[in-house]
Each structure stands twice: as C-alpha cells, then as structure tokens.
Design an enzyme around this catalytic site. Structure first.
Site, PDB file in Angstrom:
ATOM      1  N   GLU A  55     -11.302  -4.286  31.662  1.00 38.12           N
ATOM      2  CA  GLU A  55     -11.237  -5.640  32.217  1.00 38.12           C
ATOM      3  C   GLU A  55     -11.780  -5.673  33.644  1.00 38.12           C
ATOM      4  OE1 GLU A  55      -7.093  -5.467  30.802  1.00 38.12           O
ATOM      5  OE2 GLU A  55      -7.216  -7.621  30.503  1.00 38.12           O
TER       6      GLU A  55
ATOM      7  N   ASN B 108      -6.490  -6.720  40.142  1.00 33.47           N
ATOM      8  CA  ASN B 108      -5.762  -7.243  38.994  1.00 33.47           C
ATOM      9  C   ASN B 108      -4.280  -7.188  39.365  1.00 33.47           C
ATOM     10  OD1 ASN B 108      -4.493  -7.673  36.536  1.00 33.47           O
ATOM     11  ND2 ASN B 108      -5.803  -6.282  35.376  1.00 33.47           N
TER      12      ASN B 108
ATOM     13  N   ARG C 273      -8.493 -11.063  38.980  1.00 30.74           N
ATOM     14  CA  ARG C 273      -8.042 -11.527  37.679  1.00 30.74           C
ATOM     15  C   ARG C 273      -7.017 -12.634  37.895  1.00 30.74           C
ATOM     16  NH1 ARG C 273      -4.039  -8.693  33.228  1.00 30.74           N
ATOM     17  NH2 ARG C 273      -4.359 -10.254  31.607  1.00 30.74           N
TER      18      ARG C 273
HETATM   19  N1  LIG Z   1      -0.504   7.667  23.799  1.00 31.56           N
HETATM   20  C1  LIG Z   1      -0.031   6.456  23.520  1.00 31.56           C
HETATM   21  N2  LIG Z   1       0.479   6.205  22.302  1.00 31.56           N
HETATM   22  C2  LIG Z   1       0.974   4.995  21.995  1.00 31.56           C
HETATM   23  N3  LIG Z   1       0.993   3.961  22.851  1.00 31.56           N
HETATM   24  C3  LIG Z   1       0.503   4.154  24.082  1.00 31.56           C
HETATM   25  C4  LIG Z   1      -0.043   5.395  24.478  1.00 31.56           C
HETATM   26  N4  LIG Z   1      -0.462   5.268  25.762  1.00 31.56           N
HETATM   27  C5  LIG Z   1      -0.183   4.001  26.132  1.00 31.56           C
HETATM   28  N5  LIG Z   1       0.384   3.320  25.126  1.00 31.56           N
HETATM   29  C6  LIG Z   1       0.855   1.940  25.115  1.00 31.56           C
HETATM   30  O1  LIG Z   1       0.020   1.117  25.869  1.00 31.56           O
HETATM   31  C7  LIG Z   1       0.813   0.157  26.579  1.00 31.56           C
HETATM   32  C8  LIG Z   1       0.108  -0.302  27.840  1.00 31.56           C
HETATM   33  O2  LIG Z   1      -1.154  -0.788  27.472  1.00 31.56           O
HETATM   34  P1  LIG Z   1      -2.114  -1.391  28.605  1.00 31.56           P
HETATM   35  O3  LIG Z   1      -3.348  -1.858  27.909  1.00 31.56           O
HETATM   36  O4  LIG Z   1      -2.267  -0.431  29.705  1.00 31.56           O
HETATM   37  O5  LIG Z   1      -1.221  -2.640  28.996  1.00 31.56           O
HETATM   38  P2  LIG Z   1      -1.155  -3.551  30.283  1.00 31.56           P
HETATM   39  O6  LIG Z   1      -2.568  -3.673  30.796  1.00 31.56           O
HETATM   40  O7  LIG Z   1      -0.670  -4.828  29.702  1.00 31.56           O
HETATM   41  O8  LIG Z   1      -0.218  -2.899  31.222  1.00 31.56           O
HETATM   42  C9  LIG Z   1       2.094   0.903  26.901  1.00 31.56           C
HETATM   43  O9  LIG Z   1       3.165   0.023  26.989  1.00 31.56           O
HETATM   44  C10 LIG Z   1       2.239   1.807  25.704  1.00 31.56           C
HETATM   45  O10 LIG Z   1       3.046   1.153  24.747  1.00 31.56           O
HETATM   46  C1  LIG Z   2      -2.169 -12.294  29.311  1.00 36.09           C
HETATM   47  C2  LIG Z   2      -1.326 -11.093  29.245  1.00 36.09           C
HETATM   48  O1  LIG Z   2      -0.461 -10.961  28.414  1.00 36.09           O
HETATM   49  O2  LIG Z   2      -1.599 -10.115  30.122  1.00 36.09           O
HETATM   50  P1  LIG Z   2      -0.959  -8.658  30.119  1.00 36.09           P
HETATM   51  O3  LIG Z   2      -1.316  -8.031  28.794  1.00 36.09           O
HETATM   52  O4  LIG Z   2      -1.654  -7.967  31.269  1.00 36.09           O
HETATM   53  O5  LIG Z   2       0.513  -8.839  30.300  1.00 36.09           O
HETATM   54 MG   LIG Z   3      -3.395  -5.627  30.009  1.00 37.74          MG
END
Ligand SMILES: Nc1ncnc2c1ncn2[C@@H]1O[C@H](COP(=O)(O)OP(=O)(O)O)[C@@H](O)[C@H]1O
Ligand SMILES: CC(=O)OP(=O)(O)O
Ligand SMILES: [Mg+2]
Length: 378
Positions: free
Chosen positions: A365, A13, A72
């Site tokens: 994912e 990813n 991905r």
């Molecule tokens: N304990 C927590 N409390 C609140 N928000 C959290 C916590 N742990 C992670 N996050 C939030 O989750 C977000 C990341 O989510 P994630 O699904 O891993 O995103 P991505 O895959 O897009 O990087 C972080 O930016 C943060 O805001």
């Molecule tokens: C589609 C998209 O927003 O992906 P990510 O949440 O990983 O940034």
């Molecule tokens: Mg994501």
C-alpha cells in the site's frame, strides 16, 4: 496509475495505534527506508521520531530531496474520489468524515497536521482507501433502504483497502502477462481488516466493505456481515448502548470474539492444539470468503484470476486452501504443493488445469500511495 513519474516520497500510514512509513524512490523497486511504530499514543511524537531517525547520517535518505509526502486516509466520502493535495480546507472536509471512521480518521489527521508542520514547503497528498471504489456501479453501492434517508445521511457502500486492491490487481494482470482491460478478477485482502473486491478491466465493480470497514468478511476483531437486527436486538433486550454495540462489533468480534485470538497465527496454533472454538472460527472465516468468491464470480459473469494478499492471505496457506475448496465445478483448482508455505513473492498457487488462475501477491500500500502522490503533483 503510470509508474513513469519520478520522485521521492515519504509515505505515512497512520493507524489507530500504529504508524507505518516508507521512503520511496520511484526509480527503485525497494524503499530507501521503511518502518513501523506500534502502540502510538501521540501521532505527533511518532512522526517526529520517524523524522529524526531518517535525519540520522547513514539512514540512506536525504530528506532535502523529498518531493512529496503521501498520507493514507481511510475515508474520502463522496467528496474525494482521487489523490488530493492537502490544504486547510481539505483537512476540514476530512475531519467532517470522522464519524465514518472514528478509529482511523483522527489518527490520519494527526499525521497530516504533524507532517505539514514538519515539512511546510512540501506538497502533502491524501490517498483515500475509498477512492479505487469510485467506479462501483450504482446497483453495487446502493443499500436497499429508503432513498431519502440514505441520500440525506450519505448512507451507501464506499469500500476500503482501495490502494491495495488497485496495486494487487495491476500486479496480477502483469504477472498473467495480460492487459488489465481484459481481465476479470477477485482480490482477497486478508489482513487485520479484510475485504474482497471484484475487478473488471481494472475497475472495482463490487466490494465487501460498506459505509464503514465493518461489513463483509470476518476480520481480526470485526464481525463482518451480520443481520442488522442483531444491533437492535442487543440494544432492546440486552440494554446495550450504541457505543457498546459499536465496540462489540468492531473490537470484540471476528476471530477475537470467536476464538479469543485476533492474530491468525494464534488462532491457527489453538486449532492445531485441538481448540474446537478455533477450528469452528476458521471454518466461519473461510466459509465467508468462499461465499464472496461465488457471489463475485456470478456478478462478473466470467473469472480469470483470484488473488490473495495481506498478512493472512500471504502467509496462511491453510486459509487459502480451505477458502477455495470445493470450487472445482467453477474451474477453481488449487495446487496444494504450490500453495504450501508463506509467500514473500508473487506465486501462482493454482493447478495448471485450473480455468481460474489463483495467485498470492504481496501487497504494498505504501508504494502505491507513493506512486499516486507523486503522480498527483507531477
Ligand atoms: N505467518 C502468518 N500466518 C498466519 N497469519 C499471519 C502470519 N503473519 C501475519 N499474519 C496475520 O496477518 C495479520 C496482519 O495483516 P496485515 O496485512 O499486516 O494487517 P494490517 O495492515 O491491517 O495491520 C495478523 O493479524 C495475522 O493474523
Ligand atoms: C480499512 C481497513 O480495515 O483498514 P485496516 O485493514 O488497516 O484496518
Ligand atoms: Mg492493512
């Protein structure tokens, strides 16, 4: 997608600044290996580092046994509506979609080409974030702009986070012990990017992201829905260039723009320490979610479940509670005690007398990409 296929997949990813990976054996619930490399500048280097880690004795992975590499890919455009075995021509078509995902697609392609070079004998499968939304009805994917212009330039709603919405909706139906064909639900994927999806009988029937992953919910750094005239106004009266407006809406807006923090943990602690900006930011964030829940309830006509997933959805109990507050008249009643705390496992967080079940289901994912990639080559 059936989970009956057997195989061993390396899943990559590749994001704009990070590479997440998992090695998934479909016969086992947990990945054999997983990891995240952050602050990536050269995806080729990151992938070579991952491969050399996995080649170490004691990594728990025998790379010789890999059957497929799953990737991905952000956007499939109108070209790709399902998992696709990659060849040179597929790579070229994906490259043509770069303008719709300037942050994500070049990274996705760099990952694909380095991995194809490293594993030339293996099939590589592209799994698109948009694919799950190929079932959107025409009225849901059509923007009310001039048909000819829309058609000529491929302007329509595509939707994203499809592998997550697909995995989480299937898990929710399984947890409810109901055939997914009979279930109407809303999945709220609240991560860094965030999107809502209305799902009827396992099919996506509406979703909040659009032509690109900018539309819809308030995100870490993206605005989500705004009046499109805001862009024109900024160009005309503030003299901003298109690229400046793009950077503003994609990178400097959302929670970052409202509060100074893109990470919900930082926003939360600022709000707790009395920051008015952070408190209002959280209200804007939750109000937008509540609005989409109402809209999708209306579009679905009936609602059995709402599921929270991804970083914020799984971890921030206050966001969950506040987003669904005041919806008792719609049959949505949270149980604050069940809801309390971070959820590492699927958990029912609604009250027993809630007509709509509310769940937290951790997304995966990478596992979904593994299952779809293995199925595609089986
Ligand atoms: N304990 C927590 N409390 C609140 N928000 C959290 C916590 N742990 C992670 N996050 C939030 O989750 C977000 C990341 O989510 P994630 O699904 O891993 O995103 P991505 O895959 O897009 O990087 C972080 O930016 C943060 O805001
Ligand atoms: C589609 C998209 O927003 O992906 P990510 O949440 O990983 O940034
Ligand atoms: Mg994501």
């Amino acid at each position: 997608m059936s989970v009956n296929y057997v195989g061993l997949a390396l899943v990559l990813n590749c994001g704009s600044s990070s590479v997440k990976y998992q090695v998934v054996d479909t016969t086992q619930d947990e990945p054999l290996a997983s990891g995240l490399i952050e602050r990536v500048t050269h995806h080729g280097d990151a992938i070579r580092a991952i491969i050399s880690q996995l080649s170490e004795p004691g990594s728990g992975v025998d790379l010789e046994r890999l059957t497929v590499v799953g990737h991905r890919v952000l956007h499939g455009g109108e070209e790709f509506s399902g998992p696709t075995v990659v060849n040179d021509s597929v790579e070229k078509h994906i490259a043509m979609l770069s303008p719709l995902g300037p942050l994500h697609i070049p990274a996705n392609l760099a990952g694909i080409s380095s991995a194809r070079a490293a594993f030339p004998h293996l099939p590589h499968v592209a799994v698109f974030d948009t694919a799950f939304h190929a079932t959107l009805p025409e009225a849901a994917y059509t923007y009310a702009i001039d048909r000819r212009v829309a058609h000529e330039h491929g302007v329509r709603r595509y939707g994203f986070h499809g592998t997550s919405h697909s995995y989480v909706s299937r898990e929710t139906a399984r947890l409810m012990d109901r055939p997914i064909e009979d279930v109407s639900m809303i999945v709220l994927h609240l991560g860094n990017g965030a999107s809502a999806c209305a799902i009827q009988g396992g099919r996506s029937v509406d979703t909040s992201m659009g032509l690109t992953p900018l539309e819809g919910l308030v995100m870490g750094t993206r605005s989500g829905d705004i009046d499109p005239a805001v862009t024109l106004h900024l160009a005309r009266t503030a003299g901003m260039t298109i690229d400046e407006v793009d950077a503003l809406l994609n990178r400097q807006s959302g929670m970052l723009g409202l509060t100074g923090y893109s990470d919900m943990r930082d926003v939360r602690s600022a709000a707790d320490s009395g920051s008015r900006d952070a408190q209002v930011g959280l209200e804007v964030y939750c109000r937008r979610i509540r609005g989409y829940v109402g809209q999708y309830f209306a579009q679905l006509g009936a609602l059995d479940a709402i599921t929270f997933t991804a970083g914020v959805g799984e971890n921030d109990d206050a966001v969950r509670l506040s987003s669904l507050s005041g919806l008792e008249a719609l049959g949505i009643v949270m149980d604050p005690e069940r809801n309390s705390g971070r959820k590492k496992q699927a958990t029912l967080v609604s009250a027993d007398d809630s007509a709509v079940q509310v769940w937290v289901v951790p997304t995966n994912e990478e596992r979904e990409i593994a299952l779809q990639s293995i199925a595609a080559v089986s």
